[in-house]
Design an enzyme around this catalytic site. Structure first.
Site, mmCIF file in Angstrom:
data_model
loop_
_atom_site.group_PDB
_atom_site.id
_atom_site.type_symbol
_atom_site.label_atom_id
_atom_site.label_comp_id
_atom_site.label_asym_id
_atom_site.label_seq_id
_atom_site.Cartn_x
_atom_site.Cartn_y
_atom_site.Cartn_z
ATOM 1 C CG ASN A 1 -0.829 8.665 3.132
ATOM 2 O OD1 ASN A 1 -1.319 7.709 2.529
ATOM 3 N ND2 ASN A 1 -0.221 9.656 2.517
ATOM 4 C CG HIS B 1 -8.241 -3.731 -1.017
ATOM 5 N ND1 HIS B 1 -9.250 -2.855 -1.309
ATOM 6 C CD2 HIS B 1 -7.135 -2.959 -0.824
ATOM 7 C CE1 HIS B 1 -8.789 -1.607 -1.303
ATOM 8 N NE2 HIS B 1 -7.496 -1.650 -1.018
ATOM 9 N NE ARG C 1 -4.011 2.037 2.149
ATOM 10 C CZ ARG C 1 -4.241 2.944 3.104
ATOM 11 N NH1 ARG C 1 -3.522 2.930 4.225
ATOM 12 N NH2 ARG C 1 -5.181 3.843 2.962
ATOM 13 C CG HIS D 1 -1.367 5.401 -0.226
ATOM 14 N ND1 HIS D 1 -2.051 5.908 0.848
ATOM 15 C CD2 HIS D 1 -2.245 4.584 -0.863
ATOM 16 C CE1 HIS D 1 -3.289 5.421 0.854
ATOM 17 N NE2 HIS D 1 -3.421 4.602 -0.156
HETATM 18 C C1 HEM Z 1 -9.122 1.103 -6.009
HETATM 19 C C2 HEM Z 1 -9.050 2.073 -5.132
HETATM 20 C C3 HEM Z 1 -8.589 1.860 -3.719
HETATM 21 C C4 HEM Z 1 -9.192 2.332 -2.617
HETATM 22 C C5 HEM Z 1 -10.449 3.189 -2.569
HETATM 23 C C6 HEM Z 1 -8.441 1.867 -1.479
HETATM 24 C C7 HEM Z 1 -8.714 2.173 -0.158
HETATM 25 C C8 HEM Z 1 -8.100 1.592 0.929
HETATM 26 C C9 HEM Z 1 -8.425 1.870 2.298
HETATM 27 C C10 HEM Z 1 -9.452 2.893 2.773
HETATM 28 C C11 HEM Z 1 -7.660 1.052 3.065
HETATM 29 C C12 HEM Z 1 -7.688 0.925 4.583
HETATM 30 C C13 HEM Z 1 -7.041 2.080 5.272
HETATM 31 C C14 HEM Z 1 -7.364 2.038 6.744
HETATM 32 O O1 HEM Z 1 -8.402 2.590 7.098
HETATM 33 O O2 HEM Z 1 -6.623 1.434 7.523
HETATM 34 C C15 HEM Z 1 -6.856 0.270 2.189
HETATM 35 C C16 HEM Z 1 -5.946 -0.681 2.601
HETATM 36 C C17 HEM Z 1 -5.088 -1.327 1.750
HETATM 37 N N1 HEM Z 1 -4.952 -1.092 0.408
HETATM 38 FE FE1 HEM Z 1 -6.217 -0.046 -0.764
HETATM 39 N N2 HEM Z 1 -7.391 1.125 -1.924
HETATM 40 C C18 HEM Z 1 -7.434 1.102 -3.286
HETATM 41 C C19 HEM Z 1 -6.510 0.512 -4.130
HETATM 42 C C20 HEM Z 1 -5.386 -0.139 -3.681
HETATM 43 C C21 HEM Z 1 -4.258 -0.490 -4.510
HETATM 44 C C22 HEM Z 1 -4.112 -0.123 -5.979
HETATM 45 C C23 HEM Z 1 -3.378 -1.145 -3.709
HETATM 46 C C24 HEM Z 1 -2.030 -1.714 -4.045
HETATM 47 C C25 HEM Z 1 -1.700 -2.176 -5.222
HETATM 48 C C26 HEM Z 1 -3.972 -1.221 -2.390
HETATM 49 C C27 HEM Z 1 -3.427 -1.889 -1.323
HETATM 50 C C28 HEM Z 1 -3.948 -1.876 -0.052
HETATM 51 C C29 HEM Z 1 -3.441 -2.714 1.016
HETATM 52 C C30 HEM Z 1 -2.373 -3.777 0.888
HETATM 53 C C31 HEM Z 1 -4.140 -2.343 2.170
HETATM 54 C C32 HEM Z 1 -3.929 -2.892 3.579
HETATM 55 C C33 HEM Z 1 -2.869 -2.045 4.251
HETATM 56 C C34 HEM Z 1 -2.408 -2.574 5.598
HETATM 57 O O3 HEM Z 1 -2.875 -3.611 6.064
HETATM 58 O O4 HEM Z 1 -1.532 -1.924 6.170
HETATM 59 N N3 HEM Z 1 -5.166 -0.575 -2.407
HETATM 60 N N4 HEM Z 1 -7.132 0.622 0.890
#
Ligand code: HEM
Ligand SMILES: *[C@@H]1O[C@H](CO)[C@@H](O)[C@H](O)[C@H]1NC(C)=O
Ligand SMILES: *[C@@H]1O[C@H](CO)[C@@H](O)[C@H](O)[C@H]1NC(C)=O
Ligand SMILES: *[C@@H]1O[C@H](CO)[C@@H](O)[C@H](O)[C@H]1NC(C)=O
Ligand SMILES: *[C@@H]1O[C@H](CO)[C@@H](O)[C@H](O)[C@H]1NC(C)=O
Ligand SMILES: *[C@@H]1O[C@H](CO)[C@@H](O)[C@H](O)[C@H]1NC(C)=O
Ligand SMILES: *[C@@H]1O[C@H](CO)[C@@H](O)[C@H](O)[C@H]1NC(C)=O
Ligand SMILES: *[C@@H]1O[C@H](CO)[C@@H](O)[C@H](O)[C@H]1NC(C)=O
Length: 359
Positions: A92, A192, A60, A64
Site C-alpha cells: 500500500n 488496470h 484500487r 485493497h
Molecule cells: C489480479 C491481481 C492484481 C494484482 C497482482 C494487482 C497489482 C497491482 C499493482 C502492483 C499495482 C501498482 C502499484 C504500484 O506499484 O504503484 C496496481 C495498480 C492498480 N490496481 Fe491492481 N492488482 C490486481 C487486481 C486489481 C483489482 C481487482 C483492482 C480493482 C478492481 C485493481 C485496481 C488497480 C488500479 C486502479 C491501479 C492503479 C492505481 C493508481 O493509479 O493509483 N487491481 N495493481
C-alpha cells in the site's frame, strides 16, 4: 399446522445463525442521509476534475480495503505510535494515494448527517463514481457496511493482497480465498485499464520476482519473454536499472494504449504482450482466463457489465453490518471509546464487543 410452525421456527433459527448471503442494501442511507451518495459523487468528481489519478486511486483503495479484513475501511486508518497500520505495509505504501479525497467526502457527510455514513461505504461509493467518471458503467452499490476497529501492517492480513508476480494458479487462489471466481479475477483485473504503477512492481529492485526488465530468470537479455520487446525498451527508458532505488517515485501507465479511459484496451494490451505485470501476462497462460481476455477484447460492453457485477460482489467481502464495528467519525482514526460507548462495549455478549475481540 404444527409442522408449519416447526418449519418457521427452524427458518428463524437458521436466519439467526447463518450470515445472510448479502446483508447490504441499495439505498441504505435513503432515510438517514438522503444526499449521502450525491455528496460522495460530487466530492470525487471535483477531485477528479483537478487530477484524473483520483479515479484509479479510489478503485484500487476499495479493492485493497476489501481484501484485507473485508470491506471495513481498515485501509484508511493512520499509523499511530503504537500501531503500524495497513496503509503503511509494502503493498500500500507508497502506491495508495488520494486518501484526502475520502477525508473531504467524510467531512462533508459529517457536516450533513453526523455519525451516519461509514468510511467503508464512502470508499465503495467513491469507487463506483470513479468507474462512471472514466467511462465505465455506473451501478447501484449495496451499502450498510460498518467500519472496523483494527488495521495492521505487521500481522499477515496484507498478505491477502496479490503481489504483481503471481502466476495464473496463484491469482485464482488469491481470489478464491475471498470467494471470488476466476471470472471475477479476470474481470476485475481490467481495472488496470486505468492508473499507474511504480517501477518496483515490474522492474523490482531487491525483488527479483518482480523484475521483468533487467534480470528475468533464464532470459539471456534479462527481459521477460512474455513482454513485447518494443514495450520492454520503452519501459527501460522510464525505469532505468536500479530506478527503484534512485527514483522510487517514478511511475508508468498501466494501460499503455488508453491510460485514462475505462475501456477494454487493457485486454487488447494483455493479448498483445503489453500487460505490465507478470500477473497481467499470466492471464494468457490459462485457457479459461485467456478465453475471457479474448471475449473482452471482442466485446467491451460485456466486460463493462461484468465489471459492475464483480465490483458489487467484491464489495460484499466479509462486511461488518448491524451493530458490528462502528461508524468512524474520522476515517483515519478509530473512534475513541467514550464513556457511553465504553459501557456498550463492556456489555457481555454484545456483538460489537465480540466483533472487536475476535478481529
Ligand atoms: C489480479 C491481481 C492484481 C494484482 C497482482 C494487482 C497489482 C497491482 C499493482 C502492483 C499495482 C501498482 C502499484 C504500484 O506499484 O504503484 C496496481 C495498480 C492498480 N490496481 Fe491492481 N492488482 C490486481 C487486481 C486489481 C483489482 C481487482 C483492482 C480493482 C478492481 C485493481 C485496481 C488497480 C488500479 C486502479 C491501479 C492503479 C492505481 C493508481 O493509479 O493509483 N487491481 N495493481
Ligand atoms: C489538485 O491536485 C493537486 C495535485 O495534483 C493538489 O496538490 C491540490 O491540492 C489539488 N487541489 C484541489 C482543490 O483538490
Ligand atoms: C505470518 O506468516 C508467516 C509465514 O506464513 C508465519 O510464520 C507467521 O507466524 C505468521 N504471523 C502471524 C502473526 O500470523
Ligand atoms: C505457480 O507457482 C506455484 C508456486 O511457485 C507453482 O507451484 C505452480 O506450479 C505455478 N503454476 C503455474 C500455472 O505456473
Ligand atoms: C485455469 O486455472 C484454474 C484456476 O487455477 C484451474 O482450475 C484450471 O484448471 C486452469 N485451466 C487450465 C486449462 O489450465
Ligand atoms: C466464503 O464463503 C464461505 C461459505 O459461505 C464462508 O464461510 C467464508 O467466510 C467466505 N469467505 C470470505 C472471505 O468471504
Ligand atoms: C539476478 O537474479 C539472480 C537470481 O535469479 C540473483 O541471484 C542476482 O542477484 C540478480 N542480480 C541482480 C543484479 O539483481
Ligand atoms: C518520493 O516521494 C516521497 C513522498 O512524497 C518523498 O518524501 C521523497 O522525497 C520522494 N523521493 C524522491 C527521490 O523524489
Amino acid at each position: 399446522m404444527s409442522d408449519k410452525r416447526c418449519f418457521l421456527g427452524l427458518a428463524t433459527l437458521l436466519t439467526a445463525l447463518l450470515p445472510a448471503a448479502s446483508r447490504l442494501d441499495v439505498g441504505f442511507y435513503k432515510k438517514t442521509c438522503p444526499s449521502a451518495e450525491t455528496i460522495v459523487q460530487q466530492t470525487v468528481a471535483a477531485a477528479f476534475g483537478n487530477n484524473s489519478g483520483v479515479a484509479p486511486a479510489m478503485i484500487r483503495m476499495h479493492f485493497h480495503d476489501c481484501f484485507v479484513r473485508g470491506c471495513d475501511g481498515s485501509v484508511l486508518i493512520d499509523t499511530t505510535a503504537s500501531n503500524k497500520a495497513e496503509k503503511d505495509a509494502v503493498p500500500n505504501n507508497p502506491s495508495l494515494r488520494f486518501f484526502n479525497v475520502v477525508d473531504s467526502a467524510k467531512a462533508a457527510l459529517e457536516a450533513q448527517c453526523p455519525g451516519v455514513v461509514s468510511c467503508a461505504d464512502i470508499l465503495a461509493f467513491a469507487a463506483r463514481d470513479s468507474v462512471a467518471l472514466t467511462g465505465g458503467n455506473s451501478y447501484q452499490v449495496p451499502a450498510g457496511r460498518r467500519d472496523g476497529r483494527v488495521s495492521s501492517g505487521t500481522d499477515n492480513s496484507t498478505r491477502d493482497l496479490p503481489p504483481p508476480f503471481l502466476n495464473a494458479t496463484q491469482l485464482a487462489d488469491s481470489f478464491a480465498a475471498k470467494n471470488l471466481t476466476v471470472e471475477d479475477m479476470v474481470v476485475l483485473s481490467g481495472a488496470h485499464t486505468l492508473g499507474v504503477s511504480h517501477c518496483s512492481s515490474f522492474a523490482g529492485v531487491g525483488n527479483n520476482l518482480a523484475d521483468r526488465l533487467y534480470n528475468f530468470s533464464g532470459s539471456p537479455d534479462g527481459v521477460d519473454p512474455a513482454l513485447s520487446e518494443a514495450y520492454a525498451f520503452l519501459l527501460k527508458s522510464i525505469c532505468p536499472a536500479n530506478s527503484g532505488q534512485f527514483f522510487p517515485n517514478t511511475t508508468a501507465f498501466m494501460d499503455v494504449i488508453t491510460p485514462t479511459a475505462f475501456d477494454n484496451r487493457y485486454y487488447v494490451g494483455v493479448a498483445n504482450n503489453l500487460g505490465l505485470f507478470k500477473s497481467d501476462a499470466a492471464l494468457l497462460t490459462n485457457a479459461t482466463m485467456k478465453a475471457l481476455v479474448d471475449d473482452f477484447v471482442r466485446s467491451e460492453g460485456r466486460w463493462k457489465a461484468k465489471f459492475a457485477r464483480s465490483m458489487v460482489k467484491m464489495g460484499e467481502i466479509q462486511v461488518l453490518t448491524g451493530t458490528q464495528g462502528e461508524i468512524r467519525r474520522n476515517c483515519r482514526i478509530i473512534n475513541p471509546l467514550s464513556a457511553a460507548t465504553a459501557k456498550h462495549h463492556d456489555e457481555p455478549g454484545s456483538s460489537e464487543f465480540t466483533g472487536v475481540a475476535a478481529t
